[in-house]
Motif scaffolding. Structure first.
Motif, mmCIF file in Angstrom:
data_model
loop_
_atom_site.group_PDB
_atom_site.id
_atom_site.type_symbol
_atom_site.label_atom_id
_atom_site.label_comp_id
_atom_site.label_asym_id
_atom_site.label_seq_id
_atom_site.Cartn_x
_atom_site.Cartn_y
_atom_site.Cartn_z
ATOM 1 N N LYS A 105 -54.820 44.214 51.385
ATOM 2 C CA LYS A 105 -55.834 44.134 52.440
ATOM 3 C C LYS A 105 -55.742 45.382 53.323
ATOM 4 O O LYS A 105 -54.716 46.059 53.369
ATOM 5 C CB LYS A 105 -55.638 42.860 53.268
ATOM 6 C CG LYS A 105 -55.577 41.586 52.414
ATOM 7 C CD LYS A 105 -56.758 41.473 51.458
ATOM 8 C CE LYS A 105 -56.706 40.231 50.578
ATOM 9 N NZ LYS A 105 -55.834 40.383 49.400
ATOM 10 N N ASN A 106 -56.828 45.708 54.013
ATOM 11 C CA ASN A 106 -56.900 46.952 54.791
ATOM 12 C C ASN A 106 -55.661 47.125 55.671
ATOM 13 O O ASN A 106 -55.294 46.226 56.433
ATOM 14 C CB ASN A 106 -58.151 46.962 55.668
ATOM 15 C CG ASN A 106 -59.425 47.051 54.851
ATOM 16 O OD1 ASN A 106 -59.403 47.491 53.702
ATOM 17 N ND2 ASN A 106 -60.539 46.635 55.426
ATOM 18 N N THR A 107 -55.044 48.293 55.554
ATOM 19 C CA THR A 107 -53.809 48.579 56.270
ATOM 20 C C THR A 107 -53.924 49.937 56.943
ATOM 21 O O THR A 107 -54.411 50.896 56.339
ATOM 22 C CB THR A 107 -52.609 48.584 55.304
ATOM 23 O OG1 THR A 107 -52.503 47.300 54.682
ATOM 24 C CG2 THR A 107 -51.317 48.893 56.038
ATOM 25 N N SER A 108 -53.465 50.019 58.196
ATOM 26 C CA SER A 108 -53.439 51.281 58.935
ATOM 27 C C SER A 108 -52.023 51.553 59.419
ATOM 28 O O SER A 108 -51.283 50.630 59.759
ATOM 29 C CB SER A 108 -54.385 51.227 60.149
ATOM 30 O OG SER A 108 -55.726 51.058 59.744
ATOM 31 N N VAL A 109 -51.650 52.821 59.431
ATOM 32 C CA VAL A 109 -50.358 53.252 59.956
ATOM 33 C C VAL A 109 -50.603 54.003 61.246
ATOM 34 O O VAL A 109 -51.240 55.063 61.252
ATOM 35 C CB VAL A 109 -49.615 54.138 58.939
ATOM 36 C CG1 VAL A 109 -48.337 54.693 59.550
ATOM 37 C CG2 VAL A 109 -49.294 53.344 57.675
ATOM 38 N N TYR A 110 -50.131 53.446 62.354
ATOM 39 C CA TYR A 110 -50.225 54.097 63.658
ATOM 40 C C TYR A 110 -48.877 54.773 63.923
ATOM 41 O O TYR A 110 -47.858 54.105 64.076
ATOM 42 C CB TYR A 110 -50.496 53.076 64.760
ATOM 43 C CG TYR A 110 -51.883 52.484 64.773
ATOM 44 C CD1 TYR A 110 -52.806 52.762 63.766
ATOM 45 C CD2 TYR A 110 -52.279 51.641 65.802
ATOM 46 C CE1 TYR A 110 -54.070 52.215 63.788
ATOM 47 C CE2 TYR A 110 -53.552 51.083 65.833
ATOM 48 C CZ TYR A 110 -54.442 51.375 64.821
ATOM 49 O OH TYR A 110 -55.699 50.824 64.837
ATOM 50 N N MET A 111 -48.878 56.097 63.975
ATOM 51 C CA MET A 111 -47.644 56.825 64.243
ATOM 52 C C MET A 111 -47.656 57.359 65.660
ATOM 53 O O MET A 111 -48.599 58.034 66.075
ATOM 54 C CB MET A 111 -47.456 57.975 63.246
ATOM 55 C CG MET A 111 -46.074 58.624 63.353
ATOM 56 S SD MET A 111 -45.776 60.023 62.227
ATOM 57 C CE MET A 111 -45.881 59.227 60.639
ATOM 58 N N SER A 117 -56.436 57.033 61.546
ATOM 59 C CA SER A 117 -56.897 58.253 60.873
ATOM 60 C C SER A 117 -56.122 59.491 61.318
ATOM 61 O O SER A 117 -56.447 60.605 60.915
ATOM 62 C CB SER A 117 -58.392 58.473 61.141
ATOM 63 O OG SER A 117 -59.159 57.394 60.660
ATOM 64 N N SER A 118 -55.093 59.285 62.141
ATOM 65 C CA SER A 118 -54.342 60.412 62.709
ATOM 66 C C SER A 118 -52.949 60.547 62.124
ATOM 67 O O SER A 118 -52.103 61.249 62.679
ATOM 68 C CB SER A 118 -54.248 60.261 64.238
ATOM 69 O OG SER A 118 -55.531 60.296 64.816
ATOM 70 N N ALA A 131 -62.864 60.223 52.672
ATOM 71 C CA ALA A 131 -63.509 61.070 53.679
ATOM 72 C C ALA A 131 -64.533 60.293 54.486
ATOM 73 O O ALA A 131 -64.936 60.744 55.559
ATOM 74 C CB ALA A 131 -64.176 62.263 53.008
ATOM 75 N N THR A 132 -64.948 59.121 53.985
ATOM 76 C CA THR A 132 -65.944 58.319 54.711
ATOM 77 C C THR A 132 -65.320 57.631 55.917
ATOM 78 O O THR A 132 -65.713 57.860 57.053
ATOM 79 C CB THR A 132 -66.561 57.283 53.766
ATOM 80 O OG1 THR A 132 -65.516 56.582 53.066
ATOM 81 C CG2 THR A 132 -67.476 57.954 52.768
ATOM 82 N N GLY A 133 -64.301 56.786 55.676
ATOM 83 C CA GLY A 133 -63.666 56.068 56.780
ATOM 84 C C GLY A 133 -62.510 56.804 57.405
ATOM 85 O O GLY A 133 -62.209 56.614 58.584
ATOM 86 N N GLY A 134 -61.811 57.631 56.632
ATOM 87 C CA GLY A 134 -60.742 58.458 57.175
ATOM 88 C C GLY A 134 -59.349 57.864 57.083
ATOM 89 O O GLY A 134 -58.374 58.613 57.007
ATOM 90 N N THR A 135 -59.217 56.532 57.096
ATOM 91 C CA THR A 135 -57.897 55.909 57.055
ATOM 92 C C THR A 135 -57.400 55.818 55.620
ATOM 93 O O THR A 135 -58.089 55.247 54.769
ATOM 94 C CB THR A 135 -57.939 54.500 57.672
ATOM 95 O OG1 THR A 135 -58.395 54.602 59.030
ATOM 96 C CG2 THR A 135 -56.567 53.857 57.659
#
Length: 625
Positions: A105-111, A117-118, A131-135
């Motif tokens: 499932k959609n996963t993001s890494v916040y550093m 996306s950073s 390149a569309t969503g960036g994450t």
């Protein structure tokens, strides 16, 4: 005598086709010793002060790096038996994992408090993200294909360009080295989870090869209260081949592919929503020792991130990204104490979608340089990069760092660096939503740190402040939500990382404390937590190993207004392994032992995305030698 030397053994350690190191009296001599694991280097010293490549694009030990870096090595990965990428990264120093449930499932890494996306994701040196969503699609990277992970905290825009605002995570896949061998592994567990994989690797007469395949399938877990289980499957494979031509040249190719299907919680008018996905990377690498003082490295790559989304079996949307890149680096040994890296990069994004974007491709051209020097106990590093992007114009980033050895065991460092995040295609060109006038997000990071390195242990403390301008956020104007450069953020934090190898004990701890504030509202940034702690303990008893990990995380708010509170949580994982016969090993892991119900994100409808409860997994591995 050449100041550079091709080091294939070191390349196997860090997962690259080739690496370079100084010889003679240069400051990198201890690094070369660590890479080659010579007799005077204890095994625990390699583990506690590993060789890294991501912080500075050249090999050095973790203690020599002027940027804090954490390494999750092959032994740790095998011991902890992660089922997904989130298991590997959760609560590592400076990291926070945000997910819409478990298993694909959609996963993001916040550093370090920055957004999803950073954080830049590299796979064997190749940038991968839509390149569309960036994450990046962290959830689709199979842990069974991973040999090593380096987590570099702090801005690396002056080396890697866009998106390295919070830092860089580089994933290395297995590299062929040593005597030829093969392996086969079977596993299964909770939620009808099944896994089977195998591979072979080796080296002979200057040729190295590595290949592996894996199939992972699970019925999944519920994503919301009273919901149904949502499944996931992943079929992956990798092939790597390289050949060394004497002592002056090496060439290699690699191919990686992961594909499958993941199910989501459907909307009110649907019975099923799912996505067919594909992550694919191909690369050609070459390395040439042009002269005794000049090493040239070239990489040509293509990465694909593709998604086809279905509702009740009908195709509703497609979002495909193809990223082609050429990267050239030149390493110059000016003398025994100065190294210069000069390079350039060309990158092109092409998207193919059922959504008609006003622009479906863009190019980025970049040049970069880095100078590293040593003056006795003082180390200095300076880097600069210039990016020219046809979508938003040009952007320059830079960084400087100093390190000073107080004594043989303690070293202080101070650094300043800038970075930026380029707007995604969705933010720029999505019909009815995009804003083509967006500027990149910009950041300035100031940091001080100190590290203690001893024979059987280390600790590393970092304190930093990152000021981010022109944050891209959606704002209601003229009756429409559009992305604008509106917000500013100030992120202050401290990180403590420790490790200890004592007799048969292996211990590690990571503590992160953050104050991520929106400067305009003085509220916590969306979905960030303030405090996290991770403990890892493992103990060997001959052929048996026992271990556990504990994670504690503070509460967070799902919305920017800080009204939707998501409680903090604590998790306990236990594990055991038994080498019950020559070349045979069985492992068992129990994740979330106390069956804790927790969430790190909330749906737009107001319900929490639930993560997996207690999860048991058992595997058996046979190594063929």
């Amino acid at each position: 005598m050449s100041r550079f030397k091709l080091t294939p053994v070191a390349a196997a350690v860090i997962g690259l086709c080739a690496t370079a190191s100084h010889a003679g009296e240069s400051p990198t001599d201890p690094i070369l010793l660590a890479q080659l694991s010579l007799p005077d280097v204890e095994p625990h010293e390699n583990r506690l002060d590993p060789v890294v490549v991501t912080p500075s694009m050249t090999t050095q030990t973790a203690r020599a790096s002027l940027t804090p870096v954490a390494v999750i090595d092959e032994q740790t990965l095998r011991e902890q038996q992660p089922l997904e990428m989130a298991d590997i990264l959760r609560a590592q120093p400076g990291l926070d994992i945000i997910g819409n449930g478990a298993f694909g499932k959609n996963t993001s890494v916040y550093m370090r408090g920055t957004g999803g996306s950073s954080t830049l994701l590299l796979l064997d040196g190749v940038r991968i993200r839509p390149a569309t969503g960036g994450t990046p699609s962290w959830q689709f990277l199979p842990p069974s294909m991973i040999d090593r992970v380096e987590v570099v905290r702090g801005p690396r825009g002056s080396l890697y360009g866009s998106d390295a605002v919070g830092g860089v995570v580089q994933v290395f896949t297995p590299d062929g080295h040593g005597e030829p061998g093969a392996w086969l592994e079977l596993g299964g567990g909770s939620f009808n989870t099944r896994s089977i994989g195998g591979g072979a690797a080796g080296e002979k007469d200057g040729t190295r090869y590595s290949m592996a395949v894996n199939r992972f399938d699970t019925d999944g877990t519920r994503l919301r209260q009273h919901g149904d289980d949502r499944g996931y499957d992943n079929t992956s494979g990798i092939v790597k081949l390289s050949h060394r031509f004497g002592e002056r040249a090496e060439i290699g190719v690699m191919g990686f592919r992961a594909e499958g299907n993941t199910e989501f919680e459907p909307g009110t008018a649907a019975n099923r929503e799912d996505t067919d996905y594909l992550i694919q990377v191909g690369a050609l690498r070459g390395e040439l020792l042009v002269s005794d003082d000049w090493l040239m490295q070239l990489q040509v790559s293509e990465a694909r991130d593709e998604n086809e989304n279905f509702t009740d079996g009908d195709l509703t949307s497609t979002f495909n990204t193809k990223t082609r890149a050429v990267n050239l680096k030149n390493h110059f040994a000016v003398n025994d104490y100065v190294e210069l890296i000069v390079g350039g990069e060309y990158l092109r994004d092409d998207i193919e979608s059922t959504t008609q974007y006003s622009l479906d491709n863009r190019e980025n051209k970049a040049a970069f340089a880095q100078l590293m020097t040593t003056f006795g106990d003082l180390d200095a590093q300076a880097s600069v990069r210039y990016d020219d992007n046809e979508a938003f114009g040009h952007k320059s980033t830079g960084g400087v760092a100093l390190g000073y050895a107080l004594n043989p065991h303690h070293r202080v460092r101070v650094s300043y660096g800038t970075a930026f995040r380029a707007p995604t295609f969705n933010e720029l060109y999505y019909p009815g939503f995009g804003n083509p006038d967006l500027s990149p997000e910009k950041s300035e990071n100031k940091e001080v740190g100190i590290r203690g390195q001893y024979g059987r242990g280390f600790w590393d403390l970092s304190v930093f402040q990152n000021d981010v301008e022109d944050l891209i956020a959606s704002e209601l104007r003229d009756g429409k939500y559009l992305p604008y450069n509106v917000n500013e953020a100030r992120i202050r934090g401290a990180e403590l990382q420790t490790g200890l190898d004592l007799d048969q004990w292996r211990l590690a701890m990571a503590i992160t404390v953050l104050d991520p504030k929106d400067e305009e509202t003085d509220e916590l940034l969306q979905r960030r937590n303030r405090k996290s702690v991770r403990f890892d303990v493992d103990r060997d008893f001959g052929s048996v190993s026992l271990g556990g990990s504990a994670v504690f995380q503070d509460h967070r708010y799902n919305d920017a207004a800080a009204t939707q509170r998501l409680p903090g949580y604590g998790l306990l994982d236990l594990r055991a392994s038994w080498r019950f016969a020559p070349d045979w090993t069985t492992r068992v892991s129990v994740k979330n032992v106390f069956d804790k119900e927790y969430a790190t994100a909330q749906n737009y409808s107001g319900w929490n995305y639930l993560n997996a409860g207690r999860t048991v997994f058992v595997s058996v591995r046979y190594d063929i030698r």
